[in-house]
Design an enzyme around this catalytic site. Structure first.
Site, short mmCIF file in Angstrom:
data_model
loop_
_atom_site.label_atom_id
_atom_site.label_comp_id
_atom_site.label_asym_id
_atom_site.label_seq_id
_atom_site.Cartn_x
_atom_site.Cartn_y
_atom_site.Cartn_z
N ASP A 178 7.40 7.19 -8.55
CA ASP A 178 6.87 6.64 -7.32
C ASP A 178 8.02 6.70 -6.32
O ASP A 178 8.91 5.86 -6.34
CB ASP A 178 6.40 5.20 -7.56
N ASN B 46 7.78 6.51 -3.07
CA ASN B 46 7.48 5.77 -1.84
C ASN B 46 7.75 6.61 -0.58
O ASN B 46 8.15 6.09 0.46
CB ASN B 46 8.30 4.47 -1.79
#
Length: 634
Positions: free
Chosen positions: A512, A514
């Site tokens: 992840d 982001n």
């Protein structure tokens, strides 16, 4: 009430009660069954137990004497430096105290009964004559009592399998030292038909889980005190069980027979607090499983999953329930509910490599690792600094052999890791920026795997979860730069140490991040260079970065491309999760389709009763570009 319980069952109960109390925990056993009768020791056994590095020994035995009208479990804790003469006196005093208590009860109960109708022992009790209580340790080989030695010496003799008995009243007790036992056992609060259930906590002592036996039962609890007692029906064996629709409305009971390579211990069991409930119906991942119904068998291919499973740390708070995920029913945010969904989801992908983010440490230890090991996986965990969640990487042990596994928290290594020094020297003078990046708990985890089917093929699997804040594109880009410096340094070390050929050694970087495809991290990975004009550097005016460029030497592509959404909440929807793969050594064969926007919106957003996380799992089948013939494989 103890006298109403069959004696052959009591061993299971008192052993767990005594030992859990000795360990500072309350007993957790809530019911007994006829099945348990088959897994008990003979009643005339004294259980001695001493944990490593403990100076006390727990002693437990069940004394049931019709003659003396005693039916009770006795528990003692003796210091191993104590003389056994003092120990036997202590045991004797407690039995005499119990006998006197029984005497007073009998005296009151029999006070109006003619003496000719009383037995000898009952008459003695009524007349205040206390029976003589004998307690001694006896050496059967030498045919003599054991006296005057330290308790530790007695334990040594027992451990050496000397024929020693504990004689109490008219009974001889065999001494069982450190037999396998269940220390703690719990079941989850939520159990859904069609989803795996297993102990939420199981702690064994002097036992191995792999060698122990597990049994599952179902039954309906009585609705009132006067109702008929529950009847248990055995429905399964093994550490985990998948309830069916027939189990809905029933309580489940889990029974464990602890074992090691030498012997078994008394069984222990627990009944679920709640009943099995109907599942949520078809989940979107059930449809995705249609594309992954079996393992890949081609040795040149492998399936990889990357998934942020939403840590309980972030889902279980008033803010999460009312603001962040206010659209999600509270029961569907509970970890006992969600973990049933994401574990079934993960197992159904039949992946060879699984990279997870936002993994609670307790979920890794008590749920993911135990259950996935049953499915031929192994894995390791890397905490994010001092945070109680982090990264977990699993791999199929039948497909891959692990050669190395490492992990670091980036912020903690900025000053010390040699690979970081060039980039760190360019930003550390910016005090506010340096402070912010060094205080982040962002971690990176790396696993070196060797193919069992093609031993010349090696994978360096990296897993990470970058900082989330909206004004931190510059921080994430720096984290990407440091991550690739770390991965590159390990790649080159392993390449040189193991004499690996680059055609057969590839990097996969999951996580992840982001970062959307427009951000610098995606450009760094797919274009290998980010210039100082990149907008990310200016995402926070007070921490703006100037004159810094980043580069990395590997050819990467995103295995699942850039889908519209990999994270979908009411407040934010975007593509921020990726499986980056080294495209000059690997290529993509298939990508498992992601859920439709309609599915994501069924409950406004995710998580929901059918989505266990606010992220969507990425699943891709990769294949080695450079094949090996049988002669090359050796």
């Amino acid at each position: 009430m103890l006298s109403l319980v069959p004696c052959s069952i009591i061993n299971s109960l008192f052993l767990n009660s005594a030992f859990s109390n000795f360990c500072g925990k309350a007993p957790l056993i809530r019911s007994v069954s006829n099945y348990a009768l088959q897994h008990q020791y003979n009643m005339h056994v004294a259980y001695f137990r001493q944990l490593p590095n403990e100076e006390q020994c727990a002693i437990t035995f069940h004394l049931a004497s019709e003659r003396y009208k005693i039916n009770r479990v006795f528990n003692f804790f003796r210091d191993v430096t104590e003389n056994i003469d003092a120990s036997t006196e202590r045991i004797k005093a407690n039995i005499e105290k119990e006998t006197k208590k029984r005497m007073n009860k009998k005296k009151k109960a029999k006070s109006g009964t003619p003496s000719e109708q009383l037995g000898t022992t009952e008459l003695a009790l009524v007349n205040d004559v206390l029976p003589e209580v004998g307690v001694r340790f006896f050496d059967c080989d030498k045919e003599q009592d054991i006296k005057g030695i330290a308790f530790s010496e007695l334990l040594k003799r027992v451990h050496e399998e000397k024929n020693i008995l504990l004689k109490i009243l008219d009974d001889d007790f065999r001494i069982d030292f450190n037999s396998p036992a269940v220390q703690t056992i719990n079941l989850p609060q939520s159990m859904l038909a069609g989803f795996y259930v297993y102990p939420s906590k199981l702690e064994l002592v002097f036992a191995e889980k792999e060698q122990s036996d597990f049994h599952w039962f179902r039954g309906k609890m009585p609705k009132s005190k006067n109702a008929q007692l529950i009847e248990w029906e055995q429905i399964g064996t093994g550490f985990s069980y998948m309830p069916t629709s027939d189990d809905v409305g029933h309580h489940l009971k889990f029974l464990c027979v602890p074992k090691n390579s030498q012997k078994s211990g008394p069984s222990s069991e627990i009944t679920s607090v709640s009943e099995v409930q109907a599942g949520p119906g078809q989940c979107p991942f059930d449809v995705r499983h249609l594309f992954t119904q079996s393992k890949l068998v081609n040795g040149h291919q492998f399936r990889i999953v990357s998934y942020n499973i939403l840590a309980d740390l972030y889902a279980d708070s008033d803010y999460s329930r009312t603001e962040l995920f206010g659209y999600c029913p509270s029961y569907a945010l509970h970890i006992d509910y969600r973990k049933q969904l994401f574990i079934k989801e993960l197992i159904g992908y039949h992946a060879d490599i699984i990279c997870l983010q936002e993994v609670d440490s307790k979920i890794f230890d008590l749920d993911l690792l135990p259950v996935l090991r049953l499915k031929s996986y192994d894995g390791h965990f890397k905490a994010k600094g001092k945070t109680a969640e982090g990264l977990a990487t699993f791999f199929d042990v039948d497909r891959f052999e692990v050669l190395d596994q490492q992990g670091i928290t980036i912020g903690e290594n900025l000053e010390t890791l040699e690979a970081f020094q060039c980039l760190w020297s360019q930003v550390k003078s910016h005090e506010k920026l340096a402070s912010r990046i060094s205080e982040r708990s962002t971690a990176i985890q790396v696993t070196l795997l060797r193919s069992r089917q093609n031993p010349m093929k090696h994978l360096l699997v990296a897993n990470t979860h970058f900082y989330f804040h909206p004004d931190a594109d510059h921080i994430r880009l720096l984290q990407g730069g440091f991550s690739m410096l770390y991965v590159r340094s390990l790649y080159e070390q392993f390449e040189e140490k193991l004499k690996l050929e680059r055609d057969h050694f590839a990097i996969i970087f999951c996580g992840d991040f982001n970062s959307t495809p427009e951000c610098g991290m995606y450009r760094l990975m797919t274009e290998r260079f980010v210039g100082d004009e990149m907008a990310d550097w200016q995402s926070n005016e007070e921490e703006a970065i100037r004159g810094v460029t980043l580069s990395q030497p590997f050819q990467f592509q995103s295995a699942c491309g850039c889908p519209k959404y990999t994270n979908f909440t009411v407040g934010f929807q975007a593509c921020i999760d990726y499986i980056y793969y080294q495209s000059d050594a690997l290529h993509v064969n298939d990508v498992v389709p992601l859920p439709s926007e309609e599915e994501l919106l069924a409950y406004s957003a995710i998580p929901s009763p059918v989505f266990p996380s606010d992220h969507i799992a990425l699943v891709a089948n990769l294949e080695w570009t450079h094949k090996l013939d049988e002669d090359q494989q050796g």
